[in-house]
Design a protein around this motif. Structure first.
Motif, PDB file in Angstrom:
ATOM      1  N   GLY A  43      66.660  96.319 -34.197  1.00 23.47           N
ATOM      2  CA  GLY A  43      66.515  95.313 -33.152  1.00 23.47           C
ATOM      3  C   GLY A  43      65.344  94.368 -33.305  1.00 23.47           C
ATOM      4  N   SER A  44      64.421  94.642 -34.226  1.00 18.08           N
ATOM      5  CA  SER A  44      63.252  93.773 -34.356  1.00 18.08           C
ATOM      6  C   SER A  44      63.406  92.698 -35.420  1.00 18.08           C
ATOM      7  CB  SER A  44      62.004  94.608 -34.674  1.00 18.08           C
ATOM      8  OG  SER A  44      62.153  95.305 -35.901  1.00 18.08           O
ATOM      9  N   GLY A  45      64.463  92.756 -36.223  1.00 20.05           N
ATOM     10  CA  GLY A  45      64.681  91.768 -37.269  1.00 20.05           C
ATOM     11  C   GLY A  45      65.452  90.561 -36.774  1.00 20.05           C
ATOM     12  N   GLY A  46      65.837  89.687 -37.706  1.00 24.95           N
ATOM     13  CA  GLY A  46      66.534  88.462 -37.335  1.00 24.95           C
ATOM     14  C   GLY A  46      67.897  88.714 -36.717  1.00 24.95           C
ATOM     15  N   ILE A  47      68.731  89.502 -37.392  1.00 23.88           N
ATOM     16  CA  ILE A  47      70.055  89.823 -36.863  1.00 23.88           C
ATOM     17  C   ILE A  47      69.918  90.605 -35.558  1.00 23.88           C
ATOM     18  CG2 ILE A  47      72.099  91.266 -37.235  1.00 23.88           C
ATOM     19  CD1 ILE A  47      72.361  88.747 -38.767  1.00 23.88           C
ATOM     20  N   GLY A  48      69.052  91.603 -35.553  1.00 20.78           N
ATOM     21  CA  GLY A  48      68.907  92.453 -34.373  1.00 20.78           C
ATOM     22  C   GLY A  48      68.415  91.702 -33.162  1.00 20.78           C
ATOM     23  N   SER A  49      67.388  90.864 -33.334  1.00 24.92           N
ATOM     24  CA  SER A  49      66.846  90.130 -32.186  1.00 24.92           C
ATOM     25  C   SER A  49      67.860  89.136 -31.640  1.00 24.92           C
ATOM     26  CB  SER A  49      65.546  89.422 -32.572  1.00 24.92           C
ATOM     27  OG  SER A  49      65.732  88.532 -33.654  1.00 24.92           O
ATOM     28  N   THR A  50      68.658  88.548 -32.518  1.00 26.60           N
ATOM     29  CA  THR A  50      69.725  87.653 -32.064  1.00 26.60           C
ATOM     30  C   THR A  50      70.793  88.426 -31.300  1.00 26.60           C
ATOM     31  OG1 THR A  50      69.370  86.118 -33.902  1.00 26.60           O
ATOM     32  CG2 THR A  50      71.524  86.061 -32.836  1.00 26.60           C
ATOM     33  N   ALA A  51      71.180  89.590 -31.835  1.00 24.49           N
ATOM     34  CA  ALA A  51      72.224  90.390 -31.196  1.00 24.49           C
ATOM     35  C   ALA A  51      71.788  90.890 -29.820  1.00 24.49           C
ATOM     36  CB  ALA A  51      72.599  91.563 -32.094  1.00 24.49           C
ATOM     37  N   ILE A  52      70.533  91.300 -29.692  1.00 21.42           N
ATOM     38  CA  ILE A  52      70.039  91.755 -28.384  1.00 21.42           C
ATOM     39  C   ILE A  52      70.158  90.630 -27.365  1.00 21.42           C
ATOM     40  CG2 ILE A  52      67.985  92.440 -27.085  1.00 21.42           C
ATOM     41  CD1 ILE A  52      67.047  93.918 -29.612  1.00 21.42           C
ATOM     42  N   GLN A  53      69.712  89.440 -27.744  1.00 22.12           N
ATOM     43  CA  GLN A  53      69.747  88.319 -26.802  1.00 22.12           C
ATOM     44  C   GLN A  53      71.171  87.934 -26.438  1.00 22.12           C
ATOM     45  OE1 GLN A  53      66.616  85.183 -26.847  1.00 22.12           O
ATOM     46  NE2 GLN A  53      66.506  85.711 -29.010  1.00 22.12           N
ATOM     47  N   LEU A  54      72.038  87.823 -27.441  1.00 19.53           N
ATOM     48  CA  LEU A  54      73.418  87.428 -27.163  1.00 19.53           C
ATOM     49  C   LEU A  54      74.134  88.497 -26.329  1.00 19.53           C
ATOM     50  CD1 LEU A  54      74.627  85.788 -30.500  1.00 19.53           C
ATOM     51  CD2 LEU A  54      74.414  84.680 -28.264  1.00 19.53           C
ATOM     52  N   GLY A  55      73.920  89.756 -26.669  1.00 16.12           N
ATOM     53  CA  GLY A  55      74.553  90.822 -25.908  1.00 16.12           C
ATOM     54  C   GLY A  55      74.132  90.803 -24.453  1.00 16.12           C
ATOM     55  N   THR A  56      72.842  90.640 -24.225  1.00 14.40           N
ATOM     56  CA  THR A  56      72.332  90.580 -22.854  1.00 14.40           C
ATOM     57  C   THR A  56      72.891  89.374 -22.118  1.00 14.40           C
ATOM     58  OG1 THR A  56      70.292  91.692 -23.548  1.00 14.40           O
ATOM     59  CG2 THR A  56      70.239  90.482 -21.465  1.00 14.40           C
ATOM     60  N   ALA A  57      72.905  88.210 -22.796  1.00 14.18           N
ATOM     61  CA  ALA A  57      73.408  86.982 -22.171  1.00 14.18           C
ATOM     62  C   ALA A  57      74.889  87.091 -21.835  1.00 14.18           C
ATOM     63  CB  ALA A  57      73.159  85.786 -23.091  1.00 14.18           C
ATOM     64  N   MET A  58      75.634  87.883 -22.617  1.00 17.32           N
ATOM     65  CA  MET A  58      77.061  88.047 -22.382  1.00 17.32           C
ATOM     66  C   MET A  58      77.373  89.195 -21.425  1.00 17.32           C
ATOM     67  SD  MET A  58      78.521  85.617 -24.034  1.00 17.32           S
ATOM     68  CE  MET A  58      77.153  84.476 -24.102  1.00 17.32           C
ATOM     69  N   GLY A  59      76.346  89.775 -20.821  1.00 18.04           N
ATOM     70  CA  GLY A  59      76.560  90.789 -19.794  1.00 18.04           C
ATOM     71  C   GLY A  59      76.700  92.213 -20.294  1.00 18.04           C
ATOM     72  N   LEU A  60      76.321  92.474 -21.542  1.00 13.78           N
ATOM     73  CA  LEU A  60      76.398  93.827 -22.079  1.00 13.78           C
ATOM     74  C   LEU A  60      75.082  94.568 -21.855  1.00 13.78           C
ATOM     75  CD1 LEU A  60      78.172  93.108 -25.503  1.00 13.78           C
ATOM     76  CD2 LEU A  60      79.228  93.840 -23.350  1.00 13.78           C
ATOM     77  N   GLU A  61      75.163  95.886 -21.771  1.00 16.11           N
ATOM     78  CA  GLU A  61      73.966  96.723 -21.721  1.00 16.11           C
ATOM     79  C   GLU A  61      73.588  97.044 -23.163  1.00 16.11           C
ATOM     80  OE1 GLU A  61      72.506 100.749 -19.427  1.00 16.11           O
ATOM     81  OE2 GLU A  61      74.440 100.784 -20.455  1.00 16.11           O
ATOM     82  N   VAL A  62      72.431  96.589 -23.602  1.00 16.46           N
ATOM     83  CA  VAL A  62      72.057  96.692 -25.003  1.00 16.46           C
ATOM     84  C   VAL A  62      71.123  97.872 -25.238  1.00 16.46           C
ATOM     85  CG1 VAL A  62      71.011  95.526 -26.972  1.00 16.46           C
ATOM     86  CG2 VAL A  62      72.312  94.196 -25.293  1.00 16.46           C
ATOM     87  N   PHE A  63      71.550  98.756 -26.132  1.00 18.39           N
ATOM     88  CA  PHE A  63      70.690  99.801 -26.683  1.00 18.39           C
ATOM     89  C   PHE A  63      70.324  99.353 -28.098  1.00 18.39           C
ATOM     90  CE2 PHE A  63      71.831 103.952 -24.245  1.00 18.39           C
ATOM     91  CZ  PHE A  63      71.793 103.276 -23.043  1.00 18.39           C
ATOM     92  N   THR A  64      69.109  99.642 -28.546  1.00 19.09           N
ATOM     93  CA  THR A  64      68.734  99.237 -29.896  1.00 19.09           C
ATOM     94  C   THR A  64      67.808 100.259 -30.535  1.00 19.09           C
ATOM     95  OG1 THR A  64      67.833  97.423 -31.242  1.00 19.09           O
ATOM     96  CG2 THR A  64      66.738  97.863 -29.145  1.00 19.09           C
ATOM     97  N   THR A  65      67.934 100.411 -31.846  1.00 16.37           N
ATOM     98  CA  THR A  65      67.037 101.280 -32.601  1.00 16.37           C
ATOM     99  C   THR A  65      65.912 100.438 -33.182  1.00 16.37           C
ATOM    100  OG1 THR A  65      68.429 101.048 -34.577  1.00 16.37           O
ATOM    101  CG2 THR A  65      68.814 102.959 -33.180  1.00 16.37           C
TER     102      THR A  65
END
Length: 329
Positions: free
Chosen positions: A155-177
């Protein structure tokens, strides 16, 4: 396209190997082909595929530049035949097919996007590669369960940080390693509901206790392949985007059948130009407005001069970065 220099500064590779094979160089300035815009590069992003290509395992597609660099931001300084919607002087960011580590790069006009409102032109260089990748693999044409759980690895890299933001913006509950400490604070600030310390916690047990993950985005591979299947709930979707821990694994596929899991993955660079243009149009309509609202923001870890590309690669491979590493000519 007058007033352009005859040559441009670039970063070239002296064969395959470590970051030390990257060095400053020069080439004849590129010119746009039909359907392309010529961009004077303000910044270029460093991405995982750049590492793989530098090591000799990700050759550019036929007809693409042999130079590294899959995303840039900058100013339009020339138009190829048939280009509409862009004019000289426009500021934009774009997904390249290579060639971003340079002062100038020619990019398909329909793979470019305006600089989002509230984002600097430098920070915008870190958007295209990860947003095209995550949006096209996780969200585009997909029916997501309302309030579903999205497990994002790294979750701290480029793909991960983008996925966390998009997931949250789309209404998903995001878990990340992530690693405990600064990376946890970073992922939480992006919207992660649960940060899992991958060194000391078991993401499988944590996800199963919460009811399982509906969507899993993985860049690790190795033993995570089997563990992801265990962490997934019924009818889940697992998206594999890289194999940093290896792609050859032995797993029991019975749970895939019993849980009705969809397992997929892709590389963006080899996708047809028309598909990338469709992703760009979807991002412009559905995602880019979220920057103006504050739901999304760029995450830049460091900005280095172009001739320090090797140092940028070392920084990325050390895996201590939070967000994107950018180069500025």
């Amino acid at each position: 396209m007058k007033d352009l220099p005859d040559t441009m500064r670039i970063v070239e590779m002296d064969g395959a190997g470590g970051p030390e094979v990257l060095s400053p160089g020069s080439r004849e300035t590129v010119h746009p082909a039909p359907g392309e815009v010529l961009i004077r590069v303000v910044a270029a992003g460093i991405n995982g595929p750049d590492m793989v290509q530098r090591r000799g395992h990700y050759p550019p597609p036929k007809g693409a530049s042999d130079l590294l660099g899959l995303e840039v931001s900058g100013q339009v300084v020339g138009l190829g035949a048939g280009v509409q919607g862009w004019a000289p002087g426009d500021m934009l960011c774009g997904l390249t097919n290579g060639g971003g580590y340079a002062e100038y790069v020619a990019v398909r006009a329909d793979h470019c996007l305006p600089i989002p409102e509230g984002v600097s032109v430098i920070d915008a260089a870190g958007l295209p590669e990860t947003f095209f990748t995550v949006w096209s693999n996780v969200f585009l044409d997909q029916a997501l369960p309302e309030g579903g759980r999205f497990l994002v690895h790294g979750g701290s890299g480029g793909i991960g940080s983008t996925a966390i933001q998009l997931g949250t913006a789309m209404g998903l509950e995001v878990f990340t390693t992530v690693e405990a400490g600064e990376a946890t604070d970073f992922a939480t600030s992006l919207g992660a509901a649960r940060c899992i310390d991958f060194r000391n916690e078991d993401f499988v047990a944590i996800c199963r206790e919460a009811g399982g993950a509906d969507v899993i985005l993985d860049i690790i591979g190795g033993d995570y392949v089997a563990r992801n299947i265990k962490a997934a709930r019924h009818d889940a979707r697992i998206v594999q985007l890289a194999f940093n821990a290896g792609s050859k694994v032995e797993i029991d596929l019975m749970p895939v059948m019993l849980k009705r899991i969809s397992y997929t993955g892709s590389t963006l660079r080899s996708r047809p130009d028309g598909f990338k243009a469709r992703v760009a149009a979807s991002l412009r309509a559905e995602v880019w407005p979220l920057f103006a609202s504050g739901a999304l923001r760029p995450v830049t870890h460091a900005v280095l001069p172009l001739d320090q590309a090797g140092e940028g690669h070392r920084m990325m491979e050390a895996a201590g970065h939070l967000g994107k590493i950018l180069l500025t000519p």
